[in-house]
Design a protein around this motif. Sequence first.
Motif, PDB file in Angstrom:
ATOM      1  N   GLY A   7       0.819  -1.395  -0.039  1.00  0.00           N
ATOM      2  CA  GLY A   7       0.025   0.058   0.185  1.00  0.00           C
ATOM      3  C   GLY A   7       1.024   1.367   0.097  1.00  0.00           C
ATOM      4  N   SER A  16      -4.098  11.041   2.298  1.00  0.00           N
ATOM      5  CA  SER A  16      -4.265   9.902   2.946  1.00  0.00           C
ATOM      6  C   SER A  16      -3.553   8.798   2.207  1.00  0.00           C
ATOM      7  N   ARG A  18      -3.204   4.146   2.987  1.00  0.00           N
ATOM      8  CA  ARG A  18      -3.645   3.144   3.768  1.00  0.00           C
ATOM      9  C   ARG A  18      -2.758   2.064   3.414  1.00  0.00           C
ATOM     10  N   SER A  20      -1.058  -1.971   4.458  1.00  0.00           N
ATOM     11  CA  SER A  20      -1.415  -3.120   5.120  1.00  0.00           C
ATOM     12  C   SER A  20      -0.497  -3.938   5.268  1.00  0.00           C
ATOM     13  N   PHE A  69      -2.948   9.173  12.534  1.00  0.00           N
ATOM     14  CA  PHE A  69      -2.956   7.797  11.920  1.00  0.00           C
ATOM     15  C   PHE A  69      -3.626   6.819  12.950  1.00  0.00           C
ATOM     16  N   THR A  70      -4.100   5.756  12.051  1.00  0.00           N
ATOM     17  CA  THR A  70      -5.223   4.951  12.778  1.00  0.00           C
ATOM     18  C   THR A  70      -4.571   3.395  12.458  1.00  0.00           C
ATOM     19  N   SER A  72      -5.527  -0.730  12.894  1.00  0.00           N
ATOM     20  CA  SER A  72      -6.327  -1.644  13.131  1.00  0.00           C
ATOM     21  C   SER A  72      -5.939  -2.947  12.635  1.00  0.00           C
ATOM     22  N   TYR A  81      -3.749  -3.088   9.498  1.00  0.00           N
ATOM     23  CA  TYR A  81      -3.835  -1.769   8.492  1.00  0.00           C
ATOM     24  C   TYR A  81      -3.259  -0.553   9.205  1.00  0.00           C
ATOM     25  N   LEU A  82      -2.960   0.435   8.651  1.00  0.00           N
ATOM     26  CA  LEU A  82      -2.303   1.568   9.037  1.00  0.00           C
ATOM     27  C   LEU A  82      -3.020   2.582   8.101  1.00  0.00           C
ATOM     28  N   GLN A  83      -4.173   3.255   8.580  1.00  0.00           N
ATOM     29  CA  GLN A  83      -4.703   4.523   7.864  1.00  0.00           C
ATOM     30  C   GLN A  83      -3.939   5.781   8.339  1.00  0.00           C
ATOM     31  N   MET A  84      -3.337   6.382   7.501  1.00  0.00           N
ATOM     32  CA  MET A  84      -2.535   7.605   7.560  1.00  0.00           C
ATOM     33  C   MET A  84      -3.404   8.764   6.974  1.00  0.00           C
ATOM     34  N   ASP A  85      -4.026   9.806   7.820  1.00  0.00           N
ATOM     35  CA  ASP A  85      -4.523  10.901   7.242  1.00  0.00           C
ATOM     36  C   ASP A  85      -3.895  12.023   7.547  1.00  0.00           C
TER      37      ASP A  85
END
Length: 119
Positions: A7, A16, A18, A20, A69-70, A72, A81-85
């Motif tokens: 990703g 953003s 994301r 994985s 960052f989030t 999950s 997962y790493l959601q980067m906003d």
Amino acid sequence: VQLQAFGGGMAQAGGSLRLSCAASGRTVTVNSITLGWFRQAPGHEREFVGAISWGGGRIYYAESVKGRFTISRDTAKNTMYLQMDNLKAEDAAVYYCAAGSWPMPRKYWGQGTQVTVSS
């Protein structure tokens, strides 16, 4: 435990991405291990980004990414997962997923994935 990150890419500042990380190995190990993200920018040491416990009940972030960052995980898919906003230029780095003990999982490492942030 084998780890593979996906990703990475390029995003604009404020944008953003994301990431994985797919984990494989002995089922018991994968489902009971802490997963985490680290990053390394050129000329810098590898630094901790965040970690998530095996059940997802505990999550720990570095101060530099907290609120943006989030992390999950989907235990059924053995994927984190790493959601980067709200990406910033200083977020540009090679990102590594890792597995091990809470709160700094450093025992197993995946290959890195490059994140580039353009201003």
